[in-house]
Write a protein that holds these residues in place. Structure first.
Motif, PDB file in Angstrom:
ATOM      1  N   LEU A 311      42.384  35.975  26.748  1.00 60.73           N
ATOM      2  CA  LEU A 311      41.695  36.334  27.787  1.00 60.73           C
ATOM      3  C   LEU A 311      41.737  34.862  28.761  1.00 60.73           C
ATOM      4  O   LEU A 311      40.614  34.951  29.697  1.00 60.73           O
ATOM      5  CB  LEU A 311      39.984  36.685  26.626  1.00 60.73           C
ATOM      6  CG  LEU A 311      39.329  37.500  25.726  1.00 60.73           C
ATOM      7  CD1 LEU A 311      38.443  37.363  24.780  1.00 60.73           C
ATOM      8  CD2 LEU A 311      39.419  37.801  26.523  1.00 60.73           C
ATOM      9  N   ALA A 312      41.996  34.028  28.199  1.00 63.47           N
ATOM     10  CA  ALA A 312      42.305  32.290  28.461  1.00 63.47           C
ATOM     11  C   ALA A 312      42.967  32.559  29.692  1.00 63.47           C
ATOM     12  O   ALA A 312      42.674  32.167  30.959  1.00 63.47           O
ATOM     13  CB  ALA A 312      42.780  31.703  27.995  1.00 63.47           C
ATOM     14  N   LEU A 313      43.964  33.536  29.735  1.00 62.84           N
ATOM     15  CA  LEU A 313      44.739  33.785  30.861  1.00 62.84           C
ATOM     16  C   LEU A 313      44.702  34.880  32.219  1.00 62.84           C
ATOM     17  O   LEU A 313      45.288  35.252  32.407  1.00 62.84           O
ATOM     18  CB  LEU A 313      46.837  33.771  30.080  1.00 62.84           C
ATOM     19  CG  LEU A 313      46.985  32.658  29.529  1.00 62.84           C
ATOM     20  CD1 LEU A 313      48.551  32.828  29.351  1.00 62.84           C
ATOM     21  CD2 LEU A 313      46.587  31.602  30.528  1.00 62.84           C
ATOM     22  N   LEU A 314      43.211  35.450  31.639  1.00 62.48           N
ATOM     23  CA  LEU A 314      43.444  36.650  33.072  1.00 62.48           C
ATOM     24  C   LEU A 314      42.262  35.934  34.238  1.00 62.48           C
ATOM     25  O   LEU A 314      42.148  35.142  34.180  1.00 62.48           O
ATOM     26  CB  LEU A 314      41.752  37.671  32.093  1.00 62.48           C
ATOM     27  CG  LEU A 314      42.087  38.296  31.153  1.00 62.48           C
ATOM     28  CD1 LEU A 314      40.564  38.499  30.955  1.00 62.48           C
ATOM     29  CD2 LEU A 314      42.742  39.792  31.423  1.00 62.48           C
ATOM     30  N   PRO A 315      42.811  36.464  34.726  1.00 63.68           N
ATOM     31  CA  PRO A 315      42.881  36.353  36.730  1.00 63.68           C
ATOM     32  C   PRO A 315      41.543  35.619  36.595  1.00 63.68           C
ATOM     33  O   PRO A 315      40.649  36.193  36.704  1.00 63.68           O
ATOM     34  CB  PRO A 315      43.368  37.053  37.270  1.00 63.68           C
ATOM     35  CG  PRO A 315      44.060  38.491  36.552  1.00 63.68           C
ATOM     36  CD  PRO A 315      43.251  38.190  34.999  1.00 63.68           C
ATOM     37  N   ARG A 316      41.403  35.265  37.718  1.00 62.35           N
ATOM     38  CA  ARG A 316      39.579  33.974  37.703  1.00 62.35           C
ATOM     39  C   ARG A 316      39.280  35.975  38.630  1.00 62.35           C
ATOM     40  O   ARG A 316      39.764  36.542  39.178  1.00 62.35           O
ATOM     41  CB  ARG A 316      40.023  33.030  39.066  1.00 62.35           C
ATOM     42  CG  ARG A 316      40.730  32.439  38.465  1.00 62.35           C
ATOM     43  CD  ARG A 316      39.741  30.720  37.385  1.00 62.35           C
ATOM     44  NE  ARG A 316      40.745  30.447  36.460  1.00 62.35           N
ATOM     45  CZ  ARG A 316      39.873  29.358  35.395  1.00 62.35           C
ATOM     46  NH1 ARG A 316      39.030  30.037  35.234  1.00 62.35           N
ATOM     47  NH2 ARG A 316      40.885  28.893  35.132  1.00 62.35           N
ATOM     48  N   GLU A 317      37.566  35.630  39.395  1.00 67.24           N
ATOM     49  CA  GLU A 317      37.193  36.622  39.804  1.00 67.24           C
ATOM     50  C   GLU A 317      38.167  37.367  41.382  1.00 67.24           C
ATOM     51  O   GLU A 317      37.982  37.864  41.329  1.00 67.24           O
ATOM     52  CB  GLU A 317      35.296  36.200  38.983  1.00 67.24           C
ATOM     53  CG  GLU A 317      35.218  37.881  40.365  1.00 67.24           C
ATOM     54  CD  GLU A 317      33.692  37.279  39.976  1.00 67.24           C
ATOM     55  OE1 GLU A 317      33.000  38.388  39.881  1.00 67.24           O
ATOM     56  OE2 GLU A 317      32.943  36.161  39.259  1.00 67.24           O
ATOM     57  N   ASP A 318      37.903  35.968  41.740  1.00 66.02           N
ATOM     58  CA  ASP A 318      38.697  36.270  43.051  1.00 66.02           C
ATOM     59  C   ASP A 318      39.839  36.816  43.101  1.00 66.02           C
ATOM     60  O   ASP A 318      39.986  37.377  43.980  1.00 66.02           O
ATOM     61  CB  ASP A 318      38.804  34.994  44.166  1.00 66.02           C
ATOM     62  CG  ASP A 318      37.262  34.412  43.815  1.00 66.02           C
ATOM     63  OD1 ASP A 318      35.984  35.346  44.466  1.00 66.02           O
ATOM     64  OD2 ASP A 318      36.521  32.882  44.310  1.00 66.02           O
ATOM     65  N   ASP A 319      40.848  36.054  42.542  1.00 66.16           N
ATOM     66  CA  ASP A 319      42.148  37.001  42.036  1.00 66.16           C
ATOM     67  C   ASP A 319      42.356  38.589  41.903  1.00 66.16           C
ATOM     68  O   ASP A 319      42.773  38.576  42.424  1.00 66.16           O
ATOM     69  CB  ASP A 319      43.304  36.238  41.150  1.00 66.16           C
ATOM     70  CG  ASP A 319      42.891  34.690  41.913  1.00 66.16           C
ATOM     71  OD1 ASP A 319      42.801  34.449  42.789  1.00 66.16           O
ATOM     72  OD2 ASP A 319      43.187  33.415  41.211  1.00 66.16           O
ATOM     73  N   ALA A 320      41.150  38.705  40.869  1.00 68.42           N
ATOM     74  CA  ALA A 320      41.015  39.555  40.280  1.00 68.42           C
ATOM     75  C   ALA A 320      40.964  40.859  41.526  1.00 68.42           C
ATOM     76  O   ALA A 320      41.373  41.844  41.676  1.00 68.42           O
ATOM     77  CB  ALA A 320      40.257  39.830  39.112  1.00 68.42           C
ATOM     78  N   ARG A 321      39.933  40.419  42.404  1.00 63.62           N
ATOM     79  CA  ARG A 321      39.448  40.956  43.630  1.00 63.62           C
ATOM     80  C   ARG A 321      40.570  41.482  44.245  1.00 63.62           C
ATOM     81  O   ARG A 321      40.552  42.363  44.512  1.00 63.62           O
ATOM     82  CB  ARG A 321      38.234  40.616  44.282  1.00 63.62           C
ATOM     83  CG  ARG A 321      36.775  40.570  43.358  1.00 63.62           C
ATOM     84  CD  ARG A 321      35.583  39.690  43.629  1.00 63.62           C
ATOM     85  NE  ARG A 321      34.774  40.005  42.933  1.00 63.62           N
ATOM     86  CZ  ARG A 321      33.411  39.705  43.257  1.00 63.62           C
ATOM     87  NH1 ARG A 321      33.513  38.606  44.319  1.00 63.62           N
ATOM     88  NH2 ARG A 321      32.402  39.850  42.293  1.00 63.62           N
ATOM     89  N   ALA A 322      41.066  39.852  44.941  1.00 60.32           N
ATOM     90  CA  ALA A 322      41.972  40.473  45.524  1.00 60.32           C
ATOM     91  C   ALA A 322      43.222  41.712  45.184  1.00 60.32           C
ATOM     92  O   ALA A 322      43.821  42.386  45.817  1.00 60.32           O
ATOM     93  CB  ALA A 322      43.056  39.159  45.724  1.00 60.32           C
ATOM     94  N   ALA A 323      43.327  41.583  43.642  1.00 58.66           N
ATOM     95  CA  ALA A 323      44.783  41.873  43.244  1.00 58.66           C
ATOM     96  C   ALA A 323      44.386  43.644  43.456  1.00 58.66           C
ATOM     97  O   ALA A 323      44.946  44.301  42.932  1.00 58.66           O
ATOM     98  CB  ALA A 323      45.208  41.383  41.695  1.00 58.66           C
ATOM     99  N   GLY A 324      42.854  43.574  42.911  1.00 52.89           N
ATOM    100  CA  GLY A 324      42.638  44.997  43.083  1.00 52.89           C
ATOM    101  C   GLY A 324      42.065  45.657  44.120  1.00 52.89           C
ATOM    102  O   GLY A 324      42.333  46.814  44.753  1.00 52.89           O
TER     103      GLY A 324
END
Length: 324
Positions: A311-324
Motif C-alpha cells: 500500500l505504501a509503494l502504490l503510485p501517487r494519484e497523479d502518477d496512477a492517472r498518467a499510467a492509466g
C-alpha cells in the motif's frame, strides 16, 4: 538565496558521497574526517596572537611562555578532536516502518576497535540531533525524524561530529544509510468495519462468549464458575472449565476495486486501517491491489508488513492517472 544554497548543498553532498563508501559499515580515517576551528577557537587564536604580539613588544618572557603553552594546548585539542572520530565505524543505520505522520526512530549503531573513550559525539540528520556515547567500544544513537507522506524516506547524510575536549575545534565525518526507509500509509481515522469474509476457508477462534464447546481445560484462578463443567469435574475429581469457539466467517478479502467510491489516497488509508483491524482480531485476510498479485491469505507480522508495504509503494494519484 535559498535556491542557490540548496543547489550548493546538493553539489556538496554529491562530492562528499563520492569520497565515502556506498555501503555500510563505514570506517572513518584521516581521509574522511574534517577538522576546523569553532567560533570560540577563532576567538582563542586571535587572543593568542594579541598576547604574543604584546609579549614580544614588551619583551615579557613569562607572557610569551604562557602564549606558547596555550597555543600548544590549542593544537593538541585539534588532534584530540580528530582522534575522537578516527577509527570509528558506522555499522548500521535503520528504522522500523511507521505510519505517515508518526515519528520515525532512526537507529545509528557505531563501533570502534580500540578502547579509546568516545563520549558526547553528536549525530545530525535533517535538522534532528542525538548524542552517541561508546561504552565497551560500541554505542547506539536514536534520532527521531518526522514523517509526512507514505513511501520511501531518504534520511540523507548523517553527520557525526565532536568539539571535545576544549571546544576549540570541530571534527566531523559523514555517513549514509544503505537504503531508504519505509513509511506506511496513515490509516483512516474512522470508517466502516471490516468487510464480510469471502474466502474459501472458514475459521473460528476460542472465545468465552462463543456458542459451541471447543474443549475442556483445568480451572485457573479468575475463571467464572458459570464455565465450570460440573459433571466432567465430578468424574475427574478436579475442576474443569468449558472453553467455547466463536465462528469468525471466512477469510476477509480487502479488495481495491470494491472501494471505487473513494478517492485514491482515501482507498489506501481505509485498506491500511482494515489491515490493522484484521491483525488485532487475529483474522486471516487477503489484499487485492491493481496490477499486483494477490497477497495472502495470511496473518501475522510478516503478512501485515507485506500488505502495508504494498500500500505504501502504490503510485501517487497523479502518477496512477498518467499510467492509466
Amino acid at each position: 538565496m535559498r535556491a542557490i544554497r540548496r543547489r550548493l548543498d546538493a553539489r556538496f553532498d554529491a562530492w562528499i558521497r563520492r569520497r565515502t563508501p556506498g555501503r555500510l559499515p563505514v570506517r572513518f580515517d584521516r581521509h574522511r574526517i574534517y577538522v576546523l576551528p569553532t567560533r570560540f577557537g577563532l576567538f582563542f587564536a586571535v587572543l593568542l596572537l594579541a598576547m604574543g604580539a604584546g609579549a614580544l613588544n614588551y619583551n615579557n618572557n613569562p607572557a610569551l611562555l604562557l602564549c606558547l603553552l596555550l597555543g600548544g594546548a590549542g593544537i593538541a585539542s585539534l588532534l584530540q578532536a580528530q582522534l575522537q572520530l578516527s577509527g570509528l565505524a558506522i555499522h548500521a543505520i535503520g528504522a522500523e516502518p511507521v505510519a505517515a505522520g508518526a515519528p520515525l526512530r532512526l537507529r545509528v549503531h557505531a563501533r570502534a576497535d580500540d578502547s579509546r573513550e568516545r563520549r558526547g559525539l553528536r549525530v545530525d540528520c535533517t535538522g534532528q540531533t542525538a548524542t552517541l556515547d561508546l561504552a565497551n567500544s560500541a554505542g547506539e544513537a536514536d534520532i527521531v525524524l518526522p514523517t509526512r507522506v507514505r513511501g520511501w524516506l531518504d534520511p540523507g547524510r548523517l553527520r557525526i561530529s565532536t568539539t571535545r575536549p576544549l571546544g576549540l575545534a570541530r571534527a566531523w565525518a559523514y555517513a549514509w544509510a544503505d537504503a531508504p526507509l519505509l513509511v506506511y500509509p496513515a490509516p483512516e481515522a474512522g470508517g466502516p468495519p471490516l468487510p464480510t469474509g469471502r474466502g474459501e476457508q472458514a475459521q473460528s477462534r476460542v472465545s468465552p462468549g462463543g456458542e459451541d464447546v471447543h474443549h475442556l481445560r483445568d480451572w485457573r484462578r479468575g475463571d467464572s464458575l458459570r464455565a465450570v463443567a460440573w459433571k466432567a469435574s465430578a468424574r475427574r475429581d478436579a475442576l474443569l472449565v468449558r472453553e467455547f469457539e466463536q465462528p469468525q466467517g471466512a477469510d476477509i478479502v480487502l479488495d481495491w476495486q470494491r472501494l471505487q467510491a473513494l478517492r485514491h489516497e482515501d482507498r489506501i488509508r481505509r485498506l491500511a486501517r482494515w489491515v490493522d483491524e484484521a491483525e488485532r482480531e487475529s483474522r486471516r485476510y487477503r489484499l487485492r491491489l491493481p496490477g499486483q498479485p494477490e497477497l495472502g491469505p495470511g496473518r501475522g507480522a510478516a503478512h501485515r508488513h507485506a500488505c502495508l508495504r504494498a500500500l505504501a509503494l502504490l503510485p501517487r494519484e497523479d502518477d496512477a492517472r498518467a499510467a492509466g
